[in-house]
Design a protein around this motif. Structure first.
Motif, PDB file in Angstrom:
ATOM      1  N   TYR A   1       0.805  -1.221   0.000  1.00 57.51           N
ATOM      2  CA  TYR A   1       0.000   0.000   0.000  1.00 57.51           C
ATOM      3  C   TYR A   1       0.837   1.270   0.000  1.00 57.51           C
ATOM      4  O   TYR A   1       0.319   2.342   0.264  1.00 57.51           O
ATOM      5  N   LYS A   2       2.111   1.160  -0.319  1.00 58.90           N
ATOM      6  CA  LYS A   2       2.956   2.354  -0.373  1.00 58.90           C
ATOM      7  C   LYS A   2       2.618   3.237  -1.565  1.00 58.90           C
ATOM      8  O   LYS A   2       2.710   4.451  -1.485  1.00 58.90           O
TER       9      LYS A   2
ATOM     10  N   ARG B   1      -0.975   7.926  -4.482  1.00 58.75           N
ATOM     11  CA  ARG B   1       0.259   8.037  -3.697  1.00 58.75           C
ATOM     12  C   ARG B   1       1.406   7.384  -4.454  1.00 58.75           C
ATOM     13  O   ARG B   1       1.291   6.271  -4.945  1.00 58.75           O
ATOM     14  N   THR B   2       2.516   8.125  -4.546  1.00 54.06           N
ATOM     15  CA  THR B   2       3.771   7.584  -5.049  1.00 54.06           C
ATOM     16  C   THR B   2       4.700   7.463  -3.845  1.00 54.06           C
ATOM     17  O   THR B   2       4.300   7.772  -2.717  1.00 54.06           O
ATOM     18  N   GLU B   3       5.925   7.048  -4.069  1.00 56.28           N
ATOM     19  CA  GLU B   3       6.883   6.953  -2.956  1.00 56.28           C
ATOM     20  C   GLU B   3       7.111   8.312  -2.298  1.00 56.28           C
ATOM     21  O   GLU B   3       7.373   8.387  -1.104  1.00 56.28           O
TER      22      GLU B   3
ATOM     23  N   ASP C   1      -4.362  14.427  -3.522  1.00 62.92           N
ATOM     24  CA  ASP C   1      -5.691  14.197  -2.969  1.00 62.92           C
ATOM     25  C   ASP C   1      -6.753  14.890  -3.814  1.00 62.92           C
ATOM     26  O   ASP C   1      -6.562  16.021  -4.259  1.00 62.92           O
ATOM     27  N   TYR C   2      -7.892  14.208  -3.999  1.00 60.88           N
ATOM     28  CA  TYR C   2      -9.031  14.740  -4.742  1.00 60.88           C
ATOM     29  C   TYR C   2     -10.248  14.723  -3.816  1.00 60.88           C
ATOM     30  O   TYR C   2     -10.772  13.671  -3.502  1.00 60.88           O
TER      31      TYR C   2
ATOM     32  N   VAL D   1       5.419  12.939   0.902  1.00 62.71           N
ATOM     33  CA  VAL D   1       5.349  11.748   1.729  1.00 62.71           C
ATOM     34  C   VAL D   1       6.767  11.399   2.164  1.00 62.71           C
ATOM     35  O   VAL D   1       7.667  11.274   1.335  1.00 62.71           O
ATOM     36  N   ARG D   2       6.961  11.261   3.480  1.00 61.38           N
ATOM     37  CA  ARG D   2       8.259  10.817   4.014  1.00 61.38           C
ATOM     38  C   ARG D   2       8.001   9.558   4.826  1.00 61.38           C
ATOM     39  O   ARG D   2       7.350   9.592   5.865  1.00 61.38           O
ATOM     40  N   TRP D   3       8.490   8.416   4.313  1.00 61.59           N
ATOM     41  CA  TRP D   3       8.262   7.126   4.965  1.00 61.59           C
ATOM     42  C   TRP D   3       9.187   6.961   6.159  1.00 61.59           C
ATOM     43  O   TRP D   3      10.390   7.166   6.056  1.00 61.59           O
TER      44      TRP D   3
END
Length: 128
Positions: free
Chosen positions: A26-27, A48-50, A55-56, A66-68
């Motif tokens: 789900y990343k 979502r990408t890495e 968002d819509y 996004v920071r994992w």
């Protein structure tokens, strides 16, 4: 004495249960979820990408970085905040996964002093 053994047996059996979390699945992808706004149930979508989440909601498009932290946790930071509240980073955590959905919880990444940090739960479905 029998009650103690029964409770101990239940404790051992429940401690062996593991929640399924295949977070890496789900990343990235396209996801959909339902939310309430003013008592009306609506559907939102995000891609979502890495490194990014697009968002819509209600015909509006918003982007976040996004920071994992690990496979199951990440920090979302709005790229174009329009208010101080939108400037605050959000900590997302995947709690459990199924074949095509995941359950998550989120809260502000930095807790405000003198206020409880509200945790919200939801479920997202992978559509692509």
């Amino acid at each position: 004495m029998k009650i103690i053994f029964a409770l101990f047996g239940c404790l051992i059996l429940t401690s062996c249960f593991n929640i399924d979390r295949n977070c890496a699945d789900y990343k990235t992808g396209t996801f959909q979820f339902n939310y309430l706004e003013d008592g009306v149930e609506k559907t939102g979508k995000f891609v979502r990408t890495e490194a990014y989440s697009i968002d819509y909601f209600d015909g509006k498009i918003d982007s976040s970085s996004v920071r994992w932290i690990n496979d199951c946790e990440f920090i979302l930071t709005n790229l174009n905040p329009k208010s101080n509240q939108e400037k605050r980073a959000i900590h997302m955590k995947i709690i459990s996964t199924t074949e095509d959905t995941y359950t998550f919880e989120y809260k502000y990444a930095v807790k405000e002093s003198n206020r409880p940090n509200r945790v919200v739960k939801g479920t997202a479905k992978k559509v692509d």
